[in-house]
Design a protein around this motif. Sequence first.
Motif, PDB file in Angstrom:
ATOM      1  N   ALA A  44     -58.394  73.104  40.276  1.00 26.29           N
ATOM      2  CA  ALA A  44     -58.142  73.902  41.481  1.00 26.29           C
ATOM      3  C   ALA A  44     -57.957  73.038  42.728  1.00 26.29           C
ATOM      4  O   ALA A  44     -57.171  73.366  43.612  1.00 26.29           O
ATOM      5  CB  ALA A  44     -59.275  74.896  41.687  1.00 26.29           C
ATOM      6  N   ALA A  45     -58.685  71.933  42.794  1.00 27.59           N
ATOM      7  CA  ALA A  45     -58.603  71.079  43.983  1.00 27.59           C
ATOM      8  C   ALA A  45     -57.234  70.407  44.109  1.00 27.59           C
ATOM      9  O   ALA A  45     -56.872  69.914  45.180  1.00 27.59           O
ATOM     10  CB  ALA A  45     -59.694  70.011  43.936  1.00 27.59           C
ATOM     11  N   ASP A  46     -56.464  70.412  43.017  1.00 26.59           N
ATOM     12  CA  ASP A  46     -55.177  69.711  43.026  1.00 26.59           C
ATOM     13  C   ASP A  46     -54.014  70.603  43.410  1.00 26.59           C
ATOM     14  O   ASP A  46     -52.907  70.112  43.657  1.00 26.59           O
ATOM     15  CB  ASP A  46     -54.890  69.135  41.626  1.00 26.59           C
ATOM     16  CG  ASP A  46     -55.961  68.191  41.171  1.00 26.59           C
ATOM     17  OD1 ASP A  46     -56.495  68.360  40.056  1.00 26.59           O
ATOM     18  OD2 ASP A  46     -56.289  67.270  41.951  1.00 26.59           O
ATOM     19  N   ILE A  47     -54.232  71.899  43.424  1.00 26.00           N
ATOM     20  CA  ILE A  47     -53.129  72.820  43.705  1.00 26.00           C
ATOM     21  C   ILE A  47     -53.511  73.705  44.886  1.00 26.00           C
ATOM     22  O   ILE A  47     -54.549  74.376  44.876  1.00 26.00           O
ATOM     23  CB  ILE A  47     -52.810  73.687  42.466  1.00 26.00           C
ATOM     24  CG1 ILE A  47     -52.348  72.787  41.316  1.00 26.00           C
ATOM     25  CG2 ILE A  47     -51.759  74.737  42.798  1.00 26.00           C
ATOM     26  CD1 ILE A  47     -51.989  73.519  40.037  1.00 26.00           C
ATOM     27  N   GLU A  48     -52.637  73.676  45.885  1.00 27.73           N
ATOM     28  CA  GLU A  48     -52.893  74.504  47.070  1.00 27.73           C
ATOM     29  C   GLU A  48     -52.907  75.976  46.664  1.00 27.73           C
ATOM     30  O   GLU A  48     -52.089  76.410  45.857  1.00 27.73           O
ATOM     31  CB  GLU A  48     -51.772  74.262  48.089  1.00 27.73           C
ATOM     32  CG  GLU A  48     -52.218  74.343  49.523  1.00 27.73           C
ATOM     33  CD  GLU A  48     -51.162  73.859  50.490  1.00 27.73           C
ATOM     34  OE1 GLU A  48     -49.998  73.668  50.081  1.00 27.73           O
ATOM     35  OE2 GLU A  48     -51.513  73.662  51.657  1.00 27.73           O
ATOM     36  N   ASP A  49     -53.830  76.712  47.205  1.00 22.41           N
ATOM     37  CA  ASP A  49     -53.927  78.163  46.959  1.00 22.41           C
ATOM     38  C   ASP A  49     -54.448  78.529  45.579  1.00 22.41           C
ATOM     39  O   ASP A  49     -54.356  79.693  45.183  1.00 22.41           O
ATOM     40  CB  ASP A  49     -52.567  78.866  47.165  1.00 22.41           C
ATOM     41  CG  ASP A  49     -52.061  78.720  48.582  1.00 22.41           C
ATOM     42  OD1 ASP A  49     -50.835  78.769  48.785  1.00 22.41           O
ATOM     43  OD2 ASP A  49     -52.904  78.544  49.485  1.00 22.41           O
ATOM     44  N   SER A  88     -54.766  70.786  54.104  1.00 25.72           N
ATOM     45  CA  SER A  88     -55.131  72.129  54.568  1.00 25.72           C
ATOM     46  C   SER A  88     -56.389  72.619  53.849  1.00 25.72           C
ATOM     47  O   SER A  88     -57.285  73.188  54.469  1.00 25.72           O
ATOM     48  CB  SER A  88     -53.974  73.104  54.356  1.00 25.72           C
ATOM     49  OG  SER A  88     -53.592  73.126  52.992  1.00 25.72           O
ATOM     50  N   ASP A  89     -56.478  72.374  52.550  1.00 26.63           N
ATOM     51  CA  ASP A  89     -57.674  72.778  51.795  1.00 26.63           C
ATOM     52  C   ASP A  89     -58.888  71.980  52.267  1.00 26.63           C
ATOM     53  O   ASP A  89     -59.996  72.528  52.376  1.00 26.63           O
ATOM     54  CB  ASP A  89     -57.462  72.554  50.291  1.00 26.63           C
ATOM     55  CG  ASP A  89     -56.477  73.551  49.684  1.00 26.63           C
ATOM     56  OD1 ASP A  89     -55.801  73.199  48.688  1.00 26.63           O
ATOM     57  OD2 ASP A  89     -56.374  74.668  50.215  1.00 26.63           O
ATOM     58  N   LYS A 149     -56.429  80.514  53.475  1.00 23.06           N
ATOM     59  CA  LYS A 149     -55.422  79.939  54.370  1.00 23.06           C
ATOM     60  C   LYS A 149     -55.534  80.458  55.802  1.00 23.06           C
ATOM     61  O   LYS A 149     -55.333  79.736  56.749  1.00 23.06           O
ATOM     62  CB  LYS A 149     -54.045  80.289  53.801  1.00 23.06           C
ATOM     63  CG  LYS A 149     -52.892  79.559  54.430  1.00 23.06           C
ATOM     64  CD  LYS A 149     -51.641  79.672  53.575  1.00 23.06           C
ATOM     65  CE  LYS A 149     -51.288  81.090  53.241  1.00 23.06           C
ATOM     66  NZ  LYS A 149     -50.067  81.190  52.422  1.00 23.06           N
ATOM     67  N   ALA A 205     -62.388  66.026  47.542  1.00 23.36           N
ATOM     68  CA  ALA A 205     -61.787  66.189  46.216  1.00 23.36           C
ATOM     69  C   ALA A 205     -60.483  66.997  46.294  1.00 23.36           C
ATOM     70  O   ALA A 205     -59.667  66.963  45.376  1.00 23.36           O
ATOM     71  CB  ALA A 205     -62.763  66.874  45.266  1.00 23.36           C
ATOM     72  N   TYR A 206     -60.314  67.715  47.419  1.00 23.30           N
ATOM     73  CA  TYR A 206     -59.090  68.498  47.564  1.00 23.30           C
ATOM     74  C   TYR A 206     -57.913  67.575  47.827  1.00 23.30           C
ATOM     75  O   TYR A 206     -57.992  66.648  48.633  1.00 23.30           O
ATOM     76  CB  TYR A 206     -59.206  69.485  48.733  1.00 23.30           C
ATOM     77  CG  TYR A 206     -60.017  70.714  48.428  1.00 23.30           C
ATOM     78  CD1 TYR A 206     -61.264  70.899  49.004  1.00 23.30           C
ATOM     79  CD2 TYR A 206     -59.517  71.717  47.594  1.00 23.30           C
ATOM     80  CE1 TYR A 206     -62.007  72.045  48.746  1.00 23.30           C
ATOM     81  CE2 TYR A 206     -60.255  72.861  47.343  1.00 23.30           C
ATOM     82  CZ  TYR A 206     -61.491  73.017  47.919  1.00 23.30           C
ATOM     83  OH  TYR A 206     -62.219  74.151  47.667  1.00 23.30           O
ATOM     84  N   ARG A 207     -56.807  67.862  47.184  1.00 21.44           N
ATOM     85  CA  ARG A 207     -55.618  67.026  47.318  1.00 21.44           C
ATOM     86  C   ARG A 207     -54.888  67.315  48.634  1.00 21.44           C
ATOM     87  O   ARG A 207     -54.313  66.428  49.243  1.00 21.44           O
ATOM     88  CB  ARG A 207     -54.698  67.286  46.135  1.00 21.44           C
ATOM     89  CG  ARG A 207     -53.512  66.383  46.087  1.00 21.44           C
ATOM     90  CD  ARG A 207     -52.722  66.611  44.815  1.00 21.44           C
ATOM     91  NE  ARG A 207     -51.356  66.182  45.053  1.00 21.44           N
ATOM     92  CZ  ARG A 207     -50.310  66.641  44.423  1.00 21.44           C
ATOM     93  NH1 ARG A 207     -50.450  67.572  43.501  1.00 21.44           N
ATOM     94  NH2 ARG A 207     -49.107  66.195  44.678  1.00 21.44           N
ATOM     95  N   PHE A 208     -54.901  68.569  49.057  1.00 15.74           N
ATOM     96  CA  PHE A 208     -54.120  68.965  50.215  1.00 15.74           C
ATOM     97  C   PHE A 208     -54.981  68.997  51.482  1.00 15.74           C
ATOM     98  O   PHE A 208     -56.100  69.505  51.482  1.00 15.74           O
ATOM     99  CB  PHE A 208     -53.478  70.336  49.979  1.00 15.74           C
ATOM    100  CG  PHE A 208     -52.370  70.298  48.978  1.00 15.74           C
ATOM    101  CD1 PHE A 208     -52.640  70.464  47.623  1.00 15.74           C
ATOM    102  CD2 PHE A 208     -51.065  70.055  49.364  1.00 15.74           C
ATOM    103  CE1 PHE A 208     -51.631  70.403  46.679  1.00 15.74           C
ATOM    104  CE2 PHE A 208     -50.041  69.993  48.433  1.00 15.74           C
ATOM    105  CZ  PHE A 208     -50.323  70.169  47.090  1.00 15.74           C
TER     106      PHE A 208
END
Lengths: 79, 227
Positions: A29-34, B38-39, B89, B33-36
């Motif tokens: 989940a941490a690799d994909i936005e949303d 925004s997250d 978001k 750990a979040y890739r993005f």
Amino acid sequence: MNDIRDRLQLIFRDVFDDDELTINDATAAADIEDWDSLAHIQLITAIEKQFGIKFTLQEAVSSANVGKFTSLIRSKLHE
Amino acid sequence: MIYILECSDGCIYEPESLFDAWIDPARLKKVNAYRFASDRMLSRLAFLLLRYAFWNEYGTSILPKMLCSQEGKPYFVNSNVKFNISHTKNGVICSLSDTETGTDIESTAEYERSVAERVMSVHELEMLRIAEKEERDKLFTMLWTAKEAYGKYLGCGLLYDLKDEEFAMIPKKWNAHGDAFIYSEFRDKYAFSVVCGEATRINFVTSEELVGFLTRMEMEKNVNAKK
């Protein structure tokens, strides 16, 4: 296994509306936005429909990455 | 006490690490750990909103020690204060209470019948069926947040009989639900729900208020460090 992964990739691309999305066993989940809880249920439902299988809620919720999805799908197909 | 910060992708300050000193190390590990970006920002804001809420309610920005239950729910150790946080978001939410609490916030999701049939009760499915398209998406999103908030209140996440637990309640009002109360609302681009042992007030926090609070804390820390 490649067939499962290829089909999973199509599902992920459809659920997240991203034709460029590429997944591997570690994708979580941490690799994909949303990729939130609702998206997770959307993935589960799409996978069940695509593969003609059924997950329990426990199985659905505990599948934290693509690798676990793949293993679970394979075991369900062999049941 | 419910605190909500409405934002778009969490971009309310930069650089993103500006206030990391005020984020619990275990949380920061999860953030990174979040890739993005925004997250990462939204995850940061959820924790920082908790700190702001705690200061606003209890007069201190020092949080009790935090741990996670076996089911992954964070909690304060040796404290009567319960909390829960969530982000999406378009916003971040924090619930603080003397009773168990759970909360969820979700950006508007498109109704999907197959997903709804998996998680909604018979009555909820009927409500969704008769709704107009735009209202249906809003209702679907709001019902989902109710189900997730309730699971977080129980401490089991989504591991309960989602279809059996019905949330056909009146939005924007506290509704009795078993031993608890639930509040759900749809606002412009997102929905949120809170489950609590008692009805409580809802506070909307602006990004200026939150950043102002964090900036003051930084300044006080620097002043104290020089003493």
